[in-house]
Design a protein around this motif. Structure first.
Motif, PDB file in Angstrom:
ATOM      1  N   ALA A 115       0.833  -1.205   0.000  1.00  0.00           N
ATOM      2  CA  ALA A 115       0.000   0.000   0.000  1.00  0.00           C
ATOM      3  C   ALA A 115       0.868   1.256   0.000  1.00  0.00           C
ATOM      4  N   PHE A 116       1.917   1.272   0.811  1.00  0.00           N
ATOM      5  CA  PHE A 116       2.792   2.447   0.875  1.00  0.00           C
ATOM      6  C   PHE A 116       3.596   2.606  -0.411  1.00  0.00           C
ATOM      7  N   ALA A 117       4.094   1.496  -0.936  1.00  0.00           N
ATOM      8  CA  ALA A 117       4.859   1.567  -2.181  1.00  0.00           C
ATOM      9  C   ALA A 117       3.970   2.020  -3.338  1.00  0.00           C
ATOM     10  N   ASP A 118       2.761   1.493  -3.389  1.00  0.00           N
ATOM     11  CA  ASP A 118       1.835   1.882  -4.458  1.00  0.00           C
ATOM     12  C   ASP A 118       1.462   3.353  -4.377  1.00  0.00           C
ATOM     13  N   ALA A 119       1.526   3.915  -3.159  1.00  0.00           N
ATOM     14  CA  ALA A 119       1.214   5.341  -2.986  1.00  0.00           C
ATOM     15  C   ALA A 119       2.349   6.235  -3.482  1.00  0.00           C
TER      16      ALA A 119
END
Length: 244
Positions: free
Chosen positions: A33-37
């Protein structure tokens, strides 16, 4: 360019108001989720990972912590630094090998154990052994626990920072340092400075950067926010169940 080289480069910020912001994933799903953000790197929090595994902070077995870090690191394409507390009593060479096997490009190492500050010179010697074993393969973030353990004089943190930087630490992290003393710490500490932030509270990462932070982390704060959201959803479901 290797992952650790990319991670080091990320610490060279274009301006003080743009610190490196490192969200703290506690499992593979949160990491994605953080990487995709769009965050360029991540830093695991030991307390957040512990909670996700069902342990109290500081009680996670080393095997489970390294396994959790490995799951996080292989789930994303961005560099991951790992909080491995005080190293779990592992010899420096073994600690470095375990971190590299897990896919970490960096580590967070504390200078206290069981609520007691370690002798700073002995800890600096140990950090130097970690640096020697890691060579340039790991970015070492040396956590300074003086403020967390009730030692409020900034000079004590600066003294420890000098020893740790001389031992080869790439960054220092005076956890729990009051915002008001950040400019003083910045003026007295060489190299990158890690500062913690609270989500939705206090100074923003940009404001912390202006006060001296090179990088900003959140400890277990993001995991705790997610847990609070899960509790709200659970309570709503129970309420709806009662109405049905």
């Amino acid at each position: 360019m290797s992952g650790v080289e990319t991670f080091r480069r990320l610490h060279r910020r274009p301006s003080p108001e743009e610190p490196l912001v490192l969200p703290g994933p506690w499992d593979a799903a949160s990491a994605r989720a953080f990487a995709d953000a769009g965050f360029p790197a991540l830093a695991t929090p030991s307390a957040g990972v512990a909670a996700s595994l069902g342990y109290a902070d500081g009680r996670t077995p080393a095997e489970e912590m390294f396994a959790a870090v490995a799951r996080i690191a292989r789930s994303v394409d961005v560099p991951v630094s790992a909080d491995v507390e005080d190293g779990y009593g592992l010899p420096p060479k073994e600690l470095v090998e375990r971190l590299l096997e897990a896919g970490a490009v960096g580590c967070n190492l504390e200078d206290s154990n069981g609520g007691v500050l370690k002798d700073p010179r002995a800890h600096a010697d140990w950090l130097a052994e970690v640096r020697s074993a890691a060579a340039d393969r790991l970015f070492v973030n040396a956590r300074i626990d003086t403020f967390a353990q009730g030692v409020t004089d900034p000079a004590r943190a600066i003294e420890r920072a000098a020893l740790y930087v001389a031992a080869g630490a790439d960054c220092v992290y005076p956890i729990g340092a009051p915002v008001a003393v950040l400019p003083l710490l910045r003026s007295g500490i060489q190299g990158p400075l890690n500062v913690s932030a609270k989500v939705g509270e206090g100074p923003t990462p940009a404001e912390l950067g202006g006060l001296g932070a090179t990088r900003v982390t959140f400890g277990p704060g993001l995991q705790r926010r997610a847990t609070a959201a899960a509790k709200e959803i659970a309570a709503r479901l129970r309420q709806e169940q009662g109405q049905g």
